[in-house]
Design a protein around this motif. Structure first.
Motif, PDB file in Angstrom:
ATOM      1  N   UNK A 143      14.981  94.570  26.292  1.00  0.00           N
ATOM      2  CA  UNK A 143      14.531  93.711  27.397  1.00  0.00           C
ATOM      3  C   UNK A 143      14.698  92.233  27.038  1.00  0.00           C
ATOM      4  N   UNK A 144      14.309  91.878  25.818  1.00  0.00           N
ATOM      5  CA  UNK A 144      14.413  90.494  25.396  1.00  0.00           C
ATOM      6  C   UNK A 144      15.853  90.021  25.345  1.00  0.00           C
ATOM      7  N   UNK A 145      16.752  90.876  24.863  1.00  0.00           N
ATOM      8  CA  UNK A 145      18.168  90.515  24.781  1.00  0.00           C
ATOM      9  C   UNK A 145      18.783  90.368  26.163  1.00  0.00           C
ATOM     10  N   UNK A 146      18.414  91.268  27.074  1.00  0.00           N
ATOM     11  CA  UNK A 146      18.922  91.166  28.437  1.00  0.00           C
ATOM     12  C   UNK A 146      18.361  89.923  29.135  1.00  0.00           C
ATOM     13  N   UNK A 147      17.080  89.635  28.886  1.00  0.00           N
ATOM     14  CA  UNK A 147      16.452  88.458  29.490  1.00  0.00           C
ATOM     15  C   UNK A 147      17.133  87.179  29.019  1.00  0.00           C
ATOM     16  N   UNK A 148      17.521  87.146  27.748  1.00  0.00           N
ATOM     17  CA  UNK A 148      18.192  85.965  27.207  1.00  0.00           C
ATOM     18  C   UNK A 148      19.507  85.697  27.941  1.00  0.00           C
ATOM     19  N   UNK A 149      20.213  86.777  28.318  1.00  0.00           N
ATOM     20  CA  UNK A 149      21.472  86.622  29.050  1.00  0.00           C
ATOM     21  C   UNK A 149      21.212  86.184  30.485  1.00  0.00           C
ATOM     22  N   UNK A 150      20.256  86.821  31.133  1.00  0.00           N
ATOM     23  CA  UNK A 150      19.951  86.516  32.530  1.00  0.00           C
ATOM     24  C   UNK A 150      19.464  85.076  32.689  1.00  0.00           C
ATOM     25  N   UNK A 151      18.776  84.562  31.674  1.00  0.00           N
ATOM     26  CA  UNK A 151      18.200  83.213  31.765  1.00  0.00           C
ATOM     27  C   UNK A 151      19.164  82.109  31.307  1.00  0.00           C
ATOM     28  N   UNK A 152      20.379  82.485  30.921  1.00  0.00           N
ATOM     29  CA  UNK A 152      21.352  81.467  30.492  1.00  0.00           C
ATOM     30  C   UNK A 152      21.552  80.386  31.557  1.00  0.00           C
ATOM     31  N   UNK A 153      21.748  80.735  32.839  1.00  0.00           N
ATOM     32  CA  UNK A 153      21.909  79.664  33.848  1.00  0.00           C
ATOM     33  C   UNK A 153      20.693  78.744  33.950  1.00  0.00           C
ATOM     34  N   UNK A 154      19.493  79.320  33.862  1.00  0.00           N
ATOM     35  CA  UNK A 154      18.276  78.505  33.969  1.00  0.00           C
ATOM     36  C   UNK A 154      18.161  77.535  32.808  1.00  0.00           C
ATOM     37  N   UNK A 201      24.087  88.480  38.129  1.00  0.00           N
ATOM     38  CA  UNK A 201      25.480  88.724  38.482  1.00  0.00           C
ATOM     39  C   UNK A 201      26.382  88.579  37.267  1.00  0.00           C
ATOM     40  N   UNK A 202      26.083  87.596  36.432  1.00  0.00           N
ATOM     41  CA  UNK A 202      26.839  87.394  35.191  1.00  0.00           C
ATOM     42  C   UNK A 202      26.716  88.624  34.288  1.00  0.00           C
ATOM     43  N   UNK A 203      25.498  89.127  34.154  1.00  0.00           N
ATOM     44  CA  UNK A 203      25.259  90.312  33.336  1.00  0.00           C
ATOM     45  C   UNK A 203      25.986  91.523  33.917  1.00  0.00           C
ATOM     46  N   UNK A 204      25.981  91.649  35.237  1.00  0.00           N
ATOM     47  CA  UNK A 204      26.657  92.769  35.891  1.00  0.00           C
ATOM     48  C   UNK A 204      28.163  92.710  35.682  1.00  0.00           C
ATOM     49  N   UNK A 205      28.733  91.514  35.775  1.00  0.00           N
ATOM     50  CA  UNK A 205      30.170  91.360  35.567  1.00  0.00           C
ATOM     51  C   UNK A 205      30.554  91.720  34.138  1.00  0.00           C
ATOM     52  N   UNK A 206      29.732  91.288  33.181  1.00  0.00           N
ATOM     53  CA  UNK A 206      29.999  91.614  31.780  1.00  0.00           C
ATOM     54  C   UNK A 206      29.899  93.115  31.542  1.00  0.00           C
ATOM     55  N   UNK A 237      15.451  81.728  22.117  1.00  0.00           N
ATOM     56  CA  UNK A 237      16.334  82.893  22.118  1.00  0.00           C
ATOM     57  C   UNK A 237      15.995  83.846  20.990  1.00  0.00           C
ATOM     58  N   UNK A 238      15.633  83.275  19.850  1.00  0.00           N
ATOM     59  CA  UNK A 238      15.243  84.101  18.704  1.00  0.00           C
ATOM     60  C   UNK A 238      13.983  84.894  19.015  1.00  0.00           C
ATOM     61  N   UNK A 239      13.031  84.242  19.673  1.00  0.00           N
ATOM     62  CA  UNK A 239      11.802  84.932  20.064  1.00  0.00           C
ATOM     63  C   UNK A 239      12.100  86.056  21.049  1.00  0.00           C
ATOM     64  N   UNK A 262      18.354  82.828  38.438  1.00  0.00           N
ATOM     65  CA  UNK A 262      18.167  84.185  37.907  1.00  0.00           C
ATOM     66  C   UNK A 262      19.169  85.140  38.558  1.00  0.00           C
ATOM     67  N   UNK A 263      19.413  84.958  39.854  1.00  0.00           N
ATOM     68  CA  UNK A 263      20.391  85.802  40.556  1.00  0.00           C
ATOM     69  C   UNK A 263      21.783  85.624  39.958  1.00  0.00           C
ATOM     70  N   UNK A 264      22.133  84.383  39.628  1.00  0.00           N
ATOM     71  CA  UNK A 264      23.423  84.127  38.989  1.00  0.00           C
ATOM     72  C   UNK A 264      23.472  84.811  37.619  1.00  0.00           C
TER      73      UNK A 264
END
Length: 263
Positions: free
Chosen positions: A47-58, A99-104, A38-40, A94-96
Protein backbone atom coordinates in the motif's frame (compact mmCIF):
# COMPACT_ATOMS: atom_id res chain seq x y z
CA UNK A 1 4.26 29.51 -29.51
CA UNK A 2 6.31 28.50 -32.55
CA UNK A 3 8.32 25.34 -32.70
CA UNK A 4 11.30 25.43 -30.37
CA UNK A 5 14.81 24.66 -31.63
CA UNK A 6 16.25 21.41 -30.31
CA UNK A 7 19.02 23.33 -28.52
CA UNK A 8 16.40 24.81 -26.17
CA UNK A 9 16.51 21.49 -24.30
CA UNK A 10 20.01 22.34 -23.10
CA UNK A 11 18.94 25.92 -22.36
CA UNK A 12 16.29 24.58 -19.96
CA UNK A 13 19.01 22.78 -18.03
CA UNK A 14 21.06 25.97 -17.80
CA UNK A 15 18.02 27.95 -16.66
CA UNK A 16 17.26 25.26 -14.10
CA UNK A 17 20.78 25.52 -12.73
CA UNK A 18 20.43 29.31 -12.47
CA UNK A 19 17.27 28.81 -10.39
CA UNK A 20 18.93 26.19 -8.20
CA UNK A 21 21.95 28.29 -7.32
CA UNK A 22 19.70 31.08 -5.99
CA UNK A 23 18.47 28.89 -3.11
CA UNK A 24 20.44 25.61 -3.22
CA UNK A 25 20.02 24.81 0.46
CA UNK A 26 16.26 25.38 0.61
CA UNK A 27 15.55 23.45 -2.59
CA UNK A 28 17.77 20.56 -1.52
CA UNK A 29 16.09 20.46 1.88
CA UNK A 30 12.72 20.19 0.17
CA UNK A 31 13.97 17.26 -1.91
CA UNK A 32 15.42 15.52 1.14
CA UNK A 33 12.14 15.95 3.01
CA UNK A 34 10.33 14.37 0.07
CA UNK A 35 12.82 11.49 0.05
CA UNK A 36 12.23 10.93 3.77
CA UNK A 37 8.44 10.85 3.27
CA UNK A 38 8.87 8.32 0.48
CA UNK A 39 11.03 6.24 2.79
CA UNK A 40 8.32 6.29 5.43
CA UNK A 41 5.71 5.27 2.86
CA UNK A 42 7.88 2.41 1.62
CA UNK A 43 7.84 0.89 5.10
CA UNK A 44 4.16 0.04 4.62
CA UNK A 45 4.08 -3.14 2.49
CA UNK A 46 2.45 -2.78 -0.95
CA UNK A 47 0.00 0.00 0.00
CA UNK A 48 2.77 2.42 0.91
CA UNK A 49 4.67 1.75 -2.32
CA UNK A 50 1.55 2.20 -4.43
CA UNK A 51 0.65 5.37 -2.52
CA UNK A 52 4.10 6.80 -3.22
CA UNK A 53 3.48 6.36 -6.97
CA UNK A 54 -0.06 7.74 -6.90
CA UNK A 55 1.07 10.82 -4.95
CA UNK A 56 3.92 11.69 -7.35
CA UNK A 57 1.81 14.37 -9.14
CA UNK A 58 0.77 15.94 -5.82
CA UNK A 59 4.35 16.13 -4.63
CA UNK A 60 5.76 17.20 -8.00
CA UNK A 61 3.82 20.48 -8.00
CA UNK A 62 5.57 21.39 -4.75
CA UNK A 63 8.84 21.71 -6.64
CA UNK A 64 7.13 23.68 -9.41
CA UNK A 65 5.74 26.10 -6.82
CA UNK A 66 9.15 26.26 -5.14
CA UNK A 67 10.79 27.22 -8.44
CA UNK A 68 8.12 29.85 -9.03
CA UNK A 69 8.79 31.25 -5.55
CA UNK A 70 12.54 31.36 -6.19
CA UNK A 71 11.91 33.22 -9.43
CA UNK A 72 9.74 35.75 -7.57
CA UNK A 73 12.34 36.25 -4.86
CA UNK A 74 10.36 34.38 -2.19
CA UNK A 75 11.91 32.02 0.32
CA UNK A 76 11.35 28.29 -0.20
CA UNK A 77 9.94 26.72 2.97
CA UNK A 78 9.25 23.05 3.88
CA UNK A 79 5.48 23.67 3.96
CA UNK A 80 5.58 23.95 0.17
CA UNK A 81 5.81 20.17 0.03
CA UNK A 82 2.09 20.07 0.79
CA UNK A 83 1.17 22.51 -1.99
CA UNK A 84 -0.52 19.80 -4.02
CA UNK A 85 -2.60 18.54 -1.10
CA UNK A 86 -5.09 21.39 -1.19
CA UNK A 87 -8.48 21.44 -2.89
CA UNK A 88 -9.51 21.66 -5.66
CA UNK A 89 -6.21 20.34 -7.04
CA UNK A 90 -5.73 17.26 -4.81
CA UNK A 91 -8.53 15.00 -6.16
CA UNK A 92 -7.44 15.71 -9.74
CA UNK A 93 -3.77 15.16 -8.95
CA UNK A 94 -4.60 11.84 -7.29
CA UNK A 95 -6.63 10.88 -10.38
CA UNK A 96 -3.60 11.60 -12.56
CA UNK A 97 -1.49 9.47 -10.23
CA UNK A 98 -3.95 6.58 -10.52
CA UNK A 99 -3.95 6.87 -14.31
CA UNK A 100 -0.15 6.92 -14.29
CA UNK A 101 -0.10 3.78 -12.15
CA UNK A 102 -2.63 2.10 -14.45
CA UNK A 103 -0.59 2.91 -17.55
CA UNK A 104 2.55 1.50 -15.94
CA UNK A 105 0.71 -1.65 -14.86
CA UNK A 106 -0.73 -2.08 -18.37
CA UNK A 107 2.68 -1.71 -19.99
CA UNK A 108 4.39 -4.14 -17.63
CA UNK A 109 1.48 -6.58 -17.77
CA UNK A 110 1.39 -6.75 -21.57
CA UNK A 111 5.19 -6.93 -21.76
CA UNK A 112 5.12 -9.77 -19.26
CA UNK A 113 2.68 -11.68 -21.47
CA UNK A 114 4.90 -11.17 -24.50
CA UNK A 115 7.93 -12.48 -22.58
CA UNK A 116 5.99 -15.36 -20.94
CA UNK A 117 6.36 -13.75 -17.52
CA UNK A 118 10.14 -13.53 -17.79
CA UNK A 119 10.23 -9.73 -17.56
CA UNK A 120 8.50 -9.64 -14.17
CA UNK A 121 10.79 -12.39 -12.86
CA UNK A 122 13.78 -10.40 -14.02
CA UNK A 123 12.54 -7.14 -12.50
CA UNK A 124 11.74 -8.81 -9.16
CA UNK A 125 15.11 -10.57 -9.01
CA UNK A 126 13.64 -14.06 -9.22
CA UNK A 127 15.94 -14.92 -12.08
CA UNK A 128 19.48 -13.84 -12.98
CA UNK A 129 19.85 -11.43 -15.90
CA UNK A 130 22.49 -13.65 -17.53
CA UNK A 131 20.57 -16.92 -17.27
CA UNK A 132 19.72 -19.04 -20.31
CA UNK A 133 15.99 -18.44 -19.76
CA UNK A 134 16.48 -14.68 -20.06
CA UNK A 135 18.53 -15.07 -23.24
CA UNK A 136 15.81 -17.22 -24.80
CA UNK A 137 12.93 -14.91 -23.79
CA UNK A 138 11.42 -12.27 -26.06
CA UNK A 139 12.67 -9.42 -23.94
CA UNK A 140 13.38 -7.22 -26.94
CA UNK A 141 9.74 -7.31 -27.99
CA UNK A 142 8.66 -6.76 -24.39
CA UNK A 143 10.84 -3.66 -24.05
CA UNK A 144 9.57 -2.27 -27.37
CA UNK A 145 6.02 -2.76 -26.13
CA UNK A 146 6.82 -0.88 -22.92
CA UNK A 147 8.28 1.94 -25.00
CA UNK A 148 5.23 2.01 -27.29
CA UNK A 149 2.91 2.42 -24.30
CA UNK A 150 5.23 4.31 -21.98
CA UNK A 151 6.33 7.10 -24.32
CA UNK A 152 2.84 8.42 -25.18
CA UNK A 153 1.87 8.03 -21.51
CA UNK A 154 4.92 9.99 -20.40
CA UNK A 155 4.04 12.75 -22.87
CA UNK A 156 0.45 12.83 -21.62
CA UNK A 157 1.37 12.96 -17.93
CA UNK A 158 4.47 15.17 -18.27
CA UNK A 159 2.75 18.53 -17.63
CA UNK A 160 -0.63 17.28 -16.41
CA UNK A 161 0.09 18.02 -12.74
CA UNK A 162 1.30 21.64 -13.14
CA UNK A 163 -1.52 22.38 -15.59
CA UNK A 164 -4.02 21.18 -13.00
CA UNK A 165 -2.29 23.09 -10.22
CA UNK A 166 -1.52 26.38 -11.99
CA UNK A 167 -4.20 26.47 -14.70
CA UNK A 168 -6.98 24.73 -12.73
CA UNK A 169 -7.60 22.35 -15.64
CA UNK A 170 -9.53 19.13 -15.42
CA UNK A 171 -7.75 15.80 -15.65
CA UNK A 172 -8.62 15.08 -19.29
CA UNK A 173 -7.86 18.60 -20.45
CA UNK A 174 -4.49 18.68 -18.67
CA UNK A 175 -3.50 15.35 -20.23
CA UNK A 176 -4.52 16.61 -23.68
CA UNK A 177 -2.52 19.84 -23.42
CA UNK A 178 0.44 18.03 -21.92
CA UNK A 179 0.62 15.49 -24.75
CA UNK A 180 0.46 18.04 -27.53
CA UNK A 181 2.71 20.47 -25.70
CA UNK A 182 5.45 17.83 -25.61
CA UNK A 183 4.67 16.67 -29.16
CA UNK A 184 5.18 20.16 -30.56
CA UNK A 185 8.58 20.38 -28.86
CA UNK A 186 9.51 16.72 -29.23
CA UNK A 187 13.03 17.30 -30.58
CA UNK A 188 13.67 19.74 -27.77
CA UNK A 189 12.64 17.15 -25.21
CA UNK A 190 14.90 14.57 -26.83
CA UNK A 191 17.86 16.90 -26.35
CA UNK A 192 16.67 17.65 -22.83
CA UNK A 193 16.44 13.93 -21.92
CA UNK A 194 19.72 12.99 -23.58
CA UNK A 195 21.50 15.90 -21.86
CA UNK A 196 20.09 14.90 -18.47
CA UNK A 197 21.17 11.30 -19.00
CA UNK A 198 24.63 12.39 -20.13
CA UNK A 199 25.09 14.63 -17.09
CA UNK A 200 23.98 11.86 -14.74
CA UNK A 201 26.38 9.42 -16.40
CA UNK A 202 29.22 11.92 -16.15
CA UNK A 203 28.54 12.58 -12.46
CA UNK A 204 28.42 8.86 -11.68
CA UNK A 205 31.74 8.37 -13.46
CA UNK A 206 33.33 11.21 -11.48
CA UNK A 207 32.01 9.86 -8.17
CA UNK A 208 33.20 6.38 -9.14
CA UNK A 209 36.67 7.67 -9.94
CA UNK A 210 36.91 9.57 -6.64
CA UNK A 211 35.22 7.12 -4.27
CA UNK A 212 35.15 3.82 -6.14
CA UNK A 213 37.72 2.34 -3.79
CA UNK A 214 35.18 2.35 -0.95
CA UNK A 215 31.81 0.84 -1.92
CA UNK A 216 30.12 2.22 1.21
CA UNK A 217 31.40 5.74 0.62
CA UNK A 218 30.52 5.49 -3.06
CA UNK A 219 26.91 4.62 -2.25
CA UNK A 220 26.62 7.45 0.28
CA UNK A 221 28.02 10.05 -2.11
CA UNK A 222 25.85 8.78 -4.97
CA UNK A 223 22.75 9.16 -2.82
CA UNK A 224 23.64 12.80 -2.22
CA UNK A 225 24.33 13.28 -5.93
CA UNK A 226 20.97 11.75 -6.84
CA UNK A 227 19.14 14.12 -4.49
CA UNK A 228 20.93 17.13 -5.95
CA UNK A 229 20.32 15.89 -9.47
CA UNK A 230 16.61 15.45 -8.78
CA UNK A 231 16.44 19.08 -7.63
CA UNK A 232 18.23 20.25 -10.77
CA UNK A 233 15.88 18.16 -12.87
CA UNK A 234 12.80 19.75 -11.30
CA UNK A 235 14.26 23.23 -11.78
CA UNK A 236 14.94 22.48 -15.46
CA UNK A 237 11.47 20.95 -15.81
CA UNK A 238 9.99 24.16 -14.43
CA UNK A 239 11.92 26.10 -17.08
CA UNK A 240 10.39 23.88 -19.78
CA UNK A 241 6.87 24.41 -18.40
CA UNK A 242 7.34 28.17 -18.35
CA UNK A 243 8.67 28.18 -21.91
CA UNK A 244 5.75 26.15 -23.31
CA UNK A 245 2.80 27.29 -21.20
CA UNK A 246 3.89 30.69 -19.95
CA UNK A 247 4.66 31.99 -16.48
CA UNK A 248 2.76 30.16 -13.71
CA UNK A 249 -0.12 31.98 -12.10
CA UNK A 250 -1.42 31.62 -8.57
CA UNK A 251 -3.21 28.26 -8.17
CA UNK A 252 -6.85 28.59 -9.17
CA UNK A 253 -6.46 32.06 -10.68
CA UNK A 254 -6.66 30.74 -14.21
CA UNK A 255 -10.13 29.31 -13.59
CA UNK A 256 -9.59 26.59 -16.12
CA UNK A 257 -8.46 28.84 -18.95
CA UNK A 258 -6.17 27.10 -21.39
CA UNK A 259 -2.82 28.72 -22.15
CA UNK A 260 -3.00 30.78 -25.30
CA UNK A 261 0.15 29.27 -26.82
CA UNK A 262 -0.87 25.68 -26.27
CA UNK A 263 -2.15 23.58 -29.20
Amino acid sequence: MGKLPASTGWLWIKQGFDLFRQQPGSLTSLAMLYAMLNLVLSIVPMIGQLAAIVLIPAFSVAFMQACADVEQGKRVVPALLLSGFRKPALPKLVAVGLLYLSAAALAIGLASLVSDGMLVKLLTGKIAHDSAEVRDASLGSALLLILAIGLPAAMAFCFAAPLIYFQNMGVGKSIFYSFFGVLRAFKTFVVFAVSQFGLMLLLSQIVGALFGGSPTLFVMVMQIVLVLFSVLFHCAFYASYRQIFGNPVAPGAAAGNAPTDAP
